[in-house]
Motif scaffolding. Sequence first.
Motif, PDB file in Angstrom:
ATOM      1  N   LYS A 130       0.842  -1.210   0.000  1.00  0.00           N
ATOM      2  CA  LYS A 130       0.000   0.000   0.000  1.00  0.00           C
ATOM      3  C   LYS A 130       0.870   1.251   0.000  1.00  0.00           C
ATOM      4  CE  LYS A 130      -2.423   0.718   3.703  1.00  0.00           C
ATOM      5  NZ  LYS A 130      -3.453   0.582   4.763  1.00  0.00           N
ATOM      6  N   GLU A 131       1.946   1.203   0.823  1.00  0.00           N
ATOM      7  CA  GLU A 131       2.831   2.357   0.957  1.00  0.00           C
ATOM      8  C   GLU A 131       4.265   1.855   1.149  1.00  0.00           C
ATOM      9  OE1 GLU A 131       2.180   6.399   3.275  1.00  0.00           O
ATOM     10  OE2 GLU A 131       2.723   4.792   4.655  1.00  0.00           O
ATOM     11  N   ILE A 132       5.210   2.441   0.410  1.00  0.00           N
ATOM     12  CA  ILE A 132       6.616   2.042   0.524  1.00  0.00           C
ATOM     13  C   ILE A 132       7.331   3.050   1.414  1.00  0.00           C
ATOM     14  CG2 ILE A 132       8.753   1.626  -0.742  1.00  0.00           C
ATOM     15  CD1 ILE A 132       6.952   0.949  -3.197  1.00  0.00           C
ATOM     16  N   THR A 133       7.836   2.566   2.560  1.00  0.00           N
ATOM     17  CA  THR A 133       8.503   3.428   3.541  1.00  0.00           C
ATOM     18  C   THR A 133       9.946   2.941   3.736  1.00  0.00           C
ATOM     19  OG1 THR A 133       7.810   2.022   5.373  1.00  0.00           O
ATOM     20  CG2 THR A 133       6.345   3.842   4.787  1.00  0.00           C
ATOM     21  N   PRO A 134      10.814   3.785   4.322  1.00  0.00           N
ATOM     22  CA  PRO A 134      12.188   3.355   4.598  1.00  0.00           C
ATOM     23  C   PRO A 134      12.255   2.105   5.487  1.00  0.00           C
ATOM     24  CG  PRO A 134      12.022   5.724   4.818  1.00  0.00           C
ATOM     25  CD  PRO A 134      10.643   5.213   4.603  1.00  0.00           C
ATOM     26  N   GLU A 135      11.342   2.013   6.466  1.00  0.00           N
ATOM     27  CA  GLU A 135      11.316   0.856   7.364  1.00  0.00           C
ATOM     28  C   GLU A 135      11.004  -0.426   6.586  1.00  0.00           C
ATOM     29  OE1 GLU A 135       9.630   3.780   8.058  1.00  0.00           O
ATOM     30  OE2 GLU A 135      11.168   4.450   9.472  1.00  0.00           O
ATOM     31  N   LEU A 136      10.083  -0.333   5.633  1.00  0.00           N
ATOM     32  CA  LEU A 136       9.724  -1.492   4.815  1.00  0.00           C
ATOM     33  C   LEU A 136      10.906  -1.916   3.931  1.00  0.00           C
ATOM     34  CD1 LEU A 136       7.293  -3.346   3.818  1.00  0.00           C
ATOM     35  CD2 LEU A 136       7.175  -1.762   1.900  1.00  0.00           C
ATOM     36  N   LEU A 137      11.613  -0.928   3.365  1.00  0.00           N
ATOM     37  CA  LEU A 137      12.774  -1.227   2.516  1.00  0.00           C
ATOM     38  C   LEU A 137      13.860  -1.946   3.306  1.00  0.00           C
ATOM     39  CD1 LEU A 137      13.032   2.125   0.521  1.00  0.00           C
ATOM     40  CD2 LEU A 137      12.265  -0.071  -0.366  1.00  0.00           C
ATOM     41  N   LYS A 138      14.062  -1.521   4.558  1.00  0.00           N
ATOM     42  CA  LYS A 138      15.071  -2.165   5.414  1.00  0.00           C
ATOM     43  C   LYS A 138      14.627  -3.572   5.791  1.00  0.00           C
ATOM     44  CE  LYS A 138      18.080  -1.430   9.321  1.00  0.00           C
ATOM     45  NZ  LYS A 138      17.886  -2.014  10.600  1.00  0.00           N
TER      46      LYS A 138
END
Length: 189
Positions: A130-138
């Motif tokens: 739904k949303e790509i965040t820095p935490e998700l990328l890590k």
Amino acid sequence: MSEATSKSGGSKKKAGAAATKSPAKKTTAAAKNKTAAAVPGLELHNLHPPKGSVKNRNRRGRGEGSGSGRTAGRGHKGQRSRSGFSSKRGFEGGQMPLTRRLPKRGFTNIFRTEFAEINVGRLEALAAEKEITPELLKERGFVKKLKDGVKVLGVGEVKSKLKVRAHAFSATAKQKIEAAGGVAEVIEK
């Protein structure tokens, strides 16, 4: 000791004792391990280094017969042969040291902001989110460390409608995300 061998050609059994006891032995962790099964008798109590890999320390100055007696490998005379000698780091015996011979330019900014970088083409793999965040990328392993934030760069193609939150975007990355109908949202520190 007498051992009886069966005619079928294989297993050796001790006469008498094996017939009375049940073979309910617990298997050890080493027995379950495939490498231990490949090398019989390989267990912690009988490990040893390969032959010739462990050598005795060279004890210098312990007589001519040792091979490093008399001058103890230091040679004759000179500053290096004396006890207590230690040279400065980078000292080249009076010759102009390499660090002074090379030209110097610029400086290192210790207050620089260092971003974890990711290209827009790699964000396509997270299109289902739904949303790509820095935490998700890590969390997914796209960036190792978040450093001072995440910057999205413009290499690659974007086909999906993405909502990306990051600390910085390059102009082409922002353009490509918005052209695909997505949103590039800057996170303020």
